[in-house]
Structures are given as C-alpha cells and as structure tokens.
Design an enzyme around this catalytic site. Sequence first.
Site, PDB file in Angstrom:
ATOM      1  CE  LYS A   1     -57.560   8.115 -22.531  1.00 18.19           C
ATOM      2  NZ  LYS A   1     -57.792   9.592 -22.626  1.00 18.19           N
TER       3      LYS A   1
HETATM    4  N1  PMP Z   1     -55.753  13.232 -27.323  1.00 21.20           N
HETATM    5  C1  PMP Z   1     -55.981  13.338 -25.608  1.00 21.20           C
HETATM    6  C2  PMP Z   1     -55.341  14.254 -24.945  1.00 21.20           C
HETATM    7  C3  PMP Z   1     -57.173  12.680 -25.454  1.00 21.20           C
HETATM    8  O1  PMP Z   1     -57.497  12.644 -24.106  1.00 21.20           O
HETATM    9  C4  PMP Z   1     -57.974  11.880 -26.295  1.00 21.20           C
HETATM   10  C5  PMP Z   1     -59.249  10.918 -25.736  1.00 21.20           C
HETATM   11  N2  PMP Z   1     -58.346   9.677 -25.368  1.00 21.20           N
HETATM   12  C6  PMP Z   1     -57.550  11.826 -27.868  1.00 21.20           C
HETATM   13  C7  PMP Z   1     -56.627  12.526 -27.877  1.00 21.20           C
HETATM   14  C8  PMP Z   1     -58.167  10.954 -28.706  1.00 21.20           C
HETATM   15  O2  PMP Z   1     -58.085   9.562 -28.444  1.00 21.20           O
HETATM   16  P1  PMP Z   1     -59.085   8.603 -28.612  1.00 21.20           P
HETATM   17  O3  PMP Z   1     -59.314   8.771 -30.201  1.00 21.20           O
HETATM   18  O4  PMP Z   1     -58.356   7.260 -28.456  1.00 21.20           O
HETATM   19  O5  PMP Z   1     -60.246   8.665 -27.967  1.00 21.20           O
END
Ligand code: PMP
Length: 292
Positions: free
Chosen positions: A154
């Site tokens: 991320k």
């Molecule tokens: N895809 C992207 C590109 C994101 O930014 C997020 C948010 N973090 C998610 C999926 C969903 O991830 P999470 O469930 O861990 O928040």
Amino acid sequence: MAIIDENKAQQYIWINGELIKWEEAKIHALTHSLHYSGAAFEGERAYEGKVFKLAEHTNRLIESARSLQMQEPYSFEEIIDAHKLIIKENRLVNCYIRPLIWRGGESLNMTNKMLSVNLMIATVHLTPRAEKNFDLNISRWRKPHPNSLPPQVKSSGHYNMNIVSQSEAKADGYDDAIMLDWRGYVAECTTTNIFFVQDQQLITPIADAFLNGITRQTIIELAKKLGLAVKEKYIKIEELDSYEECFMTGTALEVRGVNSITLTEKKIVFEYSKITQLLKKEYANLVRKEYE
Ligand code: PMP
C-alpha cells in the site's frame, strides 16, 4: 490552511513519537516521498475507540514500508501504542486513521543514506454522510503489472492512476471507476475491492494484481460462515451483465452496494438485494461487536 472539519483544530497528529497540534503538523517542501511517491500508508477505522483489525493493518504498513526499502522507524508494539494514544488524546470514538511512513527532506538524491524514515498517525473525524449506492464506469487506466509495482504494497505510488480514474469518473457523473488489470480483467475500484453475486454465490476477482483488502478478506470469511459459497476467478467485462448484485468493500466505505456499471456500449443495472444487504448488516455488526 483551510480546516475542513472544525474538530481538527483541537486535534493532534502523532509524528515521530510526539503529539503535534494539527495546524503545526507540517513537513518540508523537499520531502523525498512527496517528490518520488515513496510512502507507505494505511487506512483504518476505529469503532467505539478501538481500531478494527489493527494488527493486520499494522503488519501491512510495516510490510509495505519494507518493500519500499524503508525499515519501519517504530516497532509493531510502538505503532499499536501510538494508535491508542492518539485516539485517546483526540477524544475520538469513531474515526478514520491514517498512518504514513515516509522519507524525509534531507536529500533529493534517490538513495541517500542520510534520508530519515518517519511515521505519522493522523485521525480524521467521520461525519455521517448520506448512504448511496454507487454508479461506476470503467477506467481507461489499468492496474500495473505485478512485476512493476507489487500489488500488496500500500504505497502512495499506486494511487496516482487511481486518483486520475476517480476524478475522470466523477467528471463524467459517476461515483467511482472500476480499474482493470494489465490483462484486461476486472481488478478493483479506486479505493475498494469489488464483489458480484450470482445464484446465491459471491464472485470476486483473484487478488493477484490488486490489493487484497482486509475488508475483502473479512467479507469472504463472513460469507463462508453464513454458508455462502465464494468463488475467486478472473472476471471479464463481457460477463458482468450475468451477475445479479454487485458491491464494493473497503475500510472507509465498509460494504457499499453498486447500482450500475456503465460500459462503452451499455449500462448494467444491479439489484440492491438480499446478499449485499445481508453482508452489509453482518459486517456492521462485526466491526462494532468485536469491542462490546
Ligand atoms: N483497493 C484499494 C486500491 C484501496 O485503496 C483499498 C483501501 N485500502 C482497498 C482496495 C480496500 O482495502 P481495505 O479493505 O484493506 O481497506
């Protein structure tokens, strides 16, 4: 500086072990991560004062930073404690939390050993917004090949084309965009993962070219516990109109129904029905229940 939310004026941001007042939390114009997109971050949510899946988010933050060759400046335990402190000091119960690990402004050289690695943890007050099912289009921008940008990291670098995709979608009257992967398979939306429903079964793309979200993983577990079959598969755009329901998942948005997906030649309208509503309710119960 415009303070969007009046609560922020009374808040602190945790930066490198210190609580800094919101309006004084500034970084240098030559910050390395600002110039080269080299920052690792998380998006988390606290319910009743406790962060949902904090250990998972913290592990992902540390792993993301290490993938970008930044040794985490604070240990797992210190990061957890810093979360507790900032939530307490900001007197927040339900909020969004943004930890970020970044390289400082000591040098613009790509790999200068003098560059510092820093951690901030900010909280954002959540103001209730009208719930609306989303209308999506398909972005012309694709997710990068996993060999060019590792999908489970991320990192801020990933978000450049997501931001462009989302702003193009909004300019065209949609709420968000679906991004395809480099092969042309459905990947995810700009800040959420995506699910479809067909014959009481959940269908979702294989997470090999996009972020395997913590909410996505939670929903898969939850669905299985509820006796629903879950199939992970490569999904082509042409098959989208065979699905009955569609919803998005993410920490900030939780579970959000999708009303429609507009393709170049047609608009597919989904039902907002049983399974989406069930999972939305179950997820809302889960995040709140864990800390009762
Ligand atoms: N895809 C992207 C590109 C994101 O930014 C997020 C948010 N973090 C998610 C999926 C969903 O991830 P999470 O469930 O861990 O928040």
